[in-house]
Design a protein around this motif. Structure first.
Motif, short mmCIF file in Angstrom:
data_model
loop_
_atom_site.label_atom_id
_atom_site.label_comp_id
_atom_site.label_asym_id
_atom_site.label_seq_id
_atom_site.Cartn_x
_atom_site.Cartn_y
_atom_site.Cartn_z
N MET A 78 19.69 22.70 -5.43
CA MET A 78 19.29 22.64 -4.02
C MET A 78 19.75 23.91 -3.31
O MET A 78 20.65 24.62 -3.76
N GLY A 79 19.13 24.17 -2.18
CA GLY A 79 19.47 25.33 -1.37
C GLY A 79 18.63 25.28 -0.11
O GLY A 79 18.01 24.26 0.21
N TYR A 80 18.57 26.38 0.61
CA TYR A 80 17.76 26.43 1.82
C TYR A 80 16.31 26.67 1.40
O TYR A 80 15.79 27.78 1.46
N THR A 81 15.65 25.60 0.93
CA THR A 81 14.32 25.75 0.35
C THR A 81 13.56 24.43 0.46
O THR A 81 14.05 23.44 1.00
N THR A 82 12.36 24.44 -0.07
CA THR A 82 11.50 23.26 -0.15
C THR A 82 11.12 23.02 -1.60
O THR A 82 10.87 23.98 -2.34
N LEU A 83 11.10 21.77 -2.01
CA LEU A 83 10.67 21.42 -3.36
C LEU A 83 9.25 20.89 -3.28
O LEU A 83 8.95 19.97 -2.52
N ARG A 84 8.36 21.47 -4.08
CA ARG A 84 6.96 21.06 -4.10
C ARG A 84 6.58 20.61 -5.50
O ARG A 84 6.98 21.22 -6.49
N LEU A 85 5.80 19.54 -5.56
CA LEU A 85 5.13 19.14 -6.80
C LEU A 85 3.69 19.59 -6.67
O LEU A 85 3.01 19.24 -5.70
N GLN A 86 3.21 20.38 -7.64
CA GLN A 86 1.88 20.96 -7.55
C GLN A 86 1.08 20.68 -8.82
O GLN A 86 1.65 20.45 -9.89
N GLU A 87 -0.23 20.69 -8.65
CA GLU A 87 -1.15 20.48 -9.76
C GLU A 87 -1.78 21.82 -10.14
O GLU A 87 -2.31 22.53 -9.30
N LYS A 88 -1.71 22.14 -11.42
CA LYS A 88 -2.26 23.40 -11.93
C LYS A 88 -3.77 23.28 -12.05
O LYS A 88 -4.28 22.41 -12.75
N ARG A 89 -4.52 24.18 -11.37
CA ARG A 89 -5.97 24.04 -11.34
C ARG A 89 -6.73 25.21 -11.99
O ARG A 89 -7.84 25.01 -12.47
N ALA A 90 -6.17 26.42 -11.99
CA ALA A 90 -6.92 27.54 -12.57
C ALA A 90 -5.99 28.71 -12.84
O ALA A 90 -4.95 28.86 -12.21
N ILE A 91 -6.41 29.54 -13.80
CA ILE A 91 -5.75 30.81 -14.10
C ILE A 91 -6.79 31.92 -13.99
O ILE A 91 -7.88 31.85 -14.58
N VAL A 92 -6.45 32.96 -13.22
CA VAL A 92 -7.31 34.13 -13.04
C VAL A 92 -6.50 35.35 -13.47
O VAL A 92 -5.34 35.49 -13.08
N HIS A 93 -7.12 36.23 -14.25
CA HIS A 93 -6.39 37.40 -14.74
C HIS A 93 -7.26 38.64 -14.62
O HIS A 93 -8.39 38.67 -15.13
N ALA A 94 -6.73 39.65 -13.92
CA ALA A 94 -7.40 40.96 -13.81
C ALA A 94 -8.86 40.82 -13.40
O ALA A 94 -9.75 41.47 -13.95
N GLY A 95 -9.12 39.96 -12.43
CA GLY A 95 -10.47 39.82 -11.90
C GLY A 95 -11.39 38.91 -12.69
O GLY A 95 -12.60 38.90 -12.45
N ARG A 96 -10.83 38.11 -13.61
CA ARG A 96 -11.65 37.18 -14.40
C ARG A 96 -11.05 35.78 -14.34
O ARG A 96 -9.83 35.61 -14.43
N VAL A 97 -11.91 34.79 -14.20
CA VAL A 97 -11.47 33.40 -14.32
C VAL A 97 -11.32 33.09 -15.80
O VAL A 97 -12.28 33.22 -16.57
N LEU A 98 -10.11 32.69 -16.21
CA LEU A 98 -9.89 32.35 -17.62
C LEU A 98 -10.06 30.86 -17.89
O LEU A 98 -10.60 30.48 -18.92
N ARG A 99 -9.59 30.03 -16.95
CA ARG A 99 -9.71 28.59 -17.18
C ARG A 99 -9.60 27.85 -15.85
O ARG A 99 -8.86 28.26 -14.95
N ILE A 100 -10.36 26.75 -15.75
CA ILE A 100 -10.31 25.85 -14.60
C ILE A 100 -10.09 24.44 -15.13
O ILE A 100 -10.77 24.01 -16.07
N TRP A 101 -9.14 23.73 -14.52
CA TRP A 101 -8.91 22.32 -14.85
C TRP A 101 -9.39 21.45 -13.68
O TRP A 101 -9.28 21.85 -12.52
N PRO A 102 -9.89 20.24 -13.96
CA PRO A 102 -10.37 19.37 -12.87
C PRO A 102 -9.21 18.72 -12.13
O PRO A 102 -8.08 18.64 -12.63
#
Length: 337
Positions: free
Chosen positions: A246-270
């Motif tokens: 813990m610290g002076y921060t916020t904890l977030r739970l997030q869902e991974k939806r896509a990876i983009v690399h060097a101007g290209r979409v590599l993968r999208i998850w629903p």
């Protein structure tokens, strides 16, 4: 030079040696010239903060005097599009804050990056308070070599829903059901991100920027880093109270939806996980920028309204900066201190 920590909503500042920026290249959303006589949003000599408007197609010039009528604003966007009202807050270039205008406190700051050298303009969320948005703007400006405008998004005019633009490299349309992977992508070695666990726990799952898993992953994040990608069985077994300091921060739970690399979409998850709360929030997508040649350089960028608009910003950012960008969706957030 003004200190970042001294920048607040009421701050008024002009750098004494500010260069002449001219009019940085922004696409227009005002083909009818509704605000053609107003100053450019990057104009440093504006005596006060001013409103301007944005759509997915571009920006207007600033309002001087009376605001346009709502019926006139509908000329800025086709039916089914959204018109956003923005207000200038600050302009930065490189390591220097050039101008800060007093404005009302906001949780919704946008970073407007102009086009340059054939690369497209784009807009991302800068978070709050304004000093953090300015800090992110400085990081973007230093990496891309262009001025960046910090603007407060005042209101989204109810002219319709956000469109799902066609991506230049990826599926024709993107929505919450899209599952897609590039067939001809070159071998991809996911760059590491700073781990928020103590001690670091890469054994929890695949690297967060990896594309080599089929299940829709979730992960925890704070201002200090991220966990590995947590696959379906890993989230219930993970205890953030024991693993994430813990610290002076916020904890977030997030869902991974896509990876983009060097101007290209590599993968999208629903979309696969509902928020624990029944209350739906807008602006739920984040861009996590992976390290480039100079190492880690920016925190998460926030506030994209849909997966499609988040992907479009990620494509331009990753191409211009040569980095990997993770697109994720907020599920849960809590104070972590």
């Amino acid at each position: 030079m003004i200190r970042i920590d001294d920048i607040e909503a009421g701050t008024c500042w002009s750098a004494p040696d500010a260069p002449d920026l001219g009019e940085p290249d922004l696409p227009t959303c005002d083909p009818h010239g509704l605000l053609a006589d107003g100053p450019h949003p990057f104009a440093l000599d504006a005596p006060e903060s001013r409103n301007f408007y944005a759509t997915v197609d571009g920006y207007t010039r600033c309002v001087v005097g009376e605001e346009p009528a709502r019926a006139d604003l509908e000329l800025l966007a086709p039916e089914g599009a959204v018109v956003a009202e923005l207000r200038t807050c600050a302009v930065v270039l490189g390591e220097q804050v050039l101008r800060v205008w007093p404005h009302r406190w906001s949780t919704d700051h946008r970073l407007v990056v102009p086009a340059a050298d054939g690369a497209a303009a784009f807009e991302v969320g800068g978070g709050a308070p304004v000093k953090w948005a300015v800090e992110r703007a400085l990081a973007l400006s230093q990496r891309l070599g262009v001025p960046v405008l910090v603007a407060r998004r005042h209101v989204l005019l109810p002219h319709g829903a956000w469109p799902a633009p066609v991506l230049p490299d990826g599926p024709a349309q993107v929505d919450d059901t899209t599952a897609w992977q590039a067939d001809d992508a070159p071998p991809f070695d996911p760059p590491p991100l700073r781990d928020c666990c103590h001690p670091a726990a890469p054994e929890l799952g695949p690297p967060l920027l990896s594309t080599a898993h089929d299940d829709v992953a979730r992960f925890y994040a704070t201002n200090h880093g991220h966990t590995a990608a947590l696959l379906e069985d890993a989230v219930p077994a993970f205890d953030p109270y024991r693993r994430i300091p813990m610290g002076y921060t916020t904890l977030r739970l997030q869902e991974k939806r896509a990876i983009v690399h060097a101007g290209r979409v590599l993968r999208i998850w629903p979309l696969a996980h509902e928020r624990p709360s029944a209350e739906e929030r807008d602006e739920s997508y984040r861009l996590t920028v992976g390290p480039g040649e100079q190492g880690e350089w920016i925190r998460d960028l926030t506030g994209e309204p849909t997966l499609a608009t988040a992907l479009r910003a990620a494509l331009v950012l990753s191409a211009r900066a040569g980095v990997t960008v993770l697109v994720s969706r907020d599920l849960e957030e809590r104070d972590w201190h």
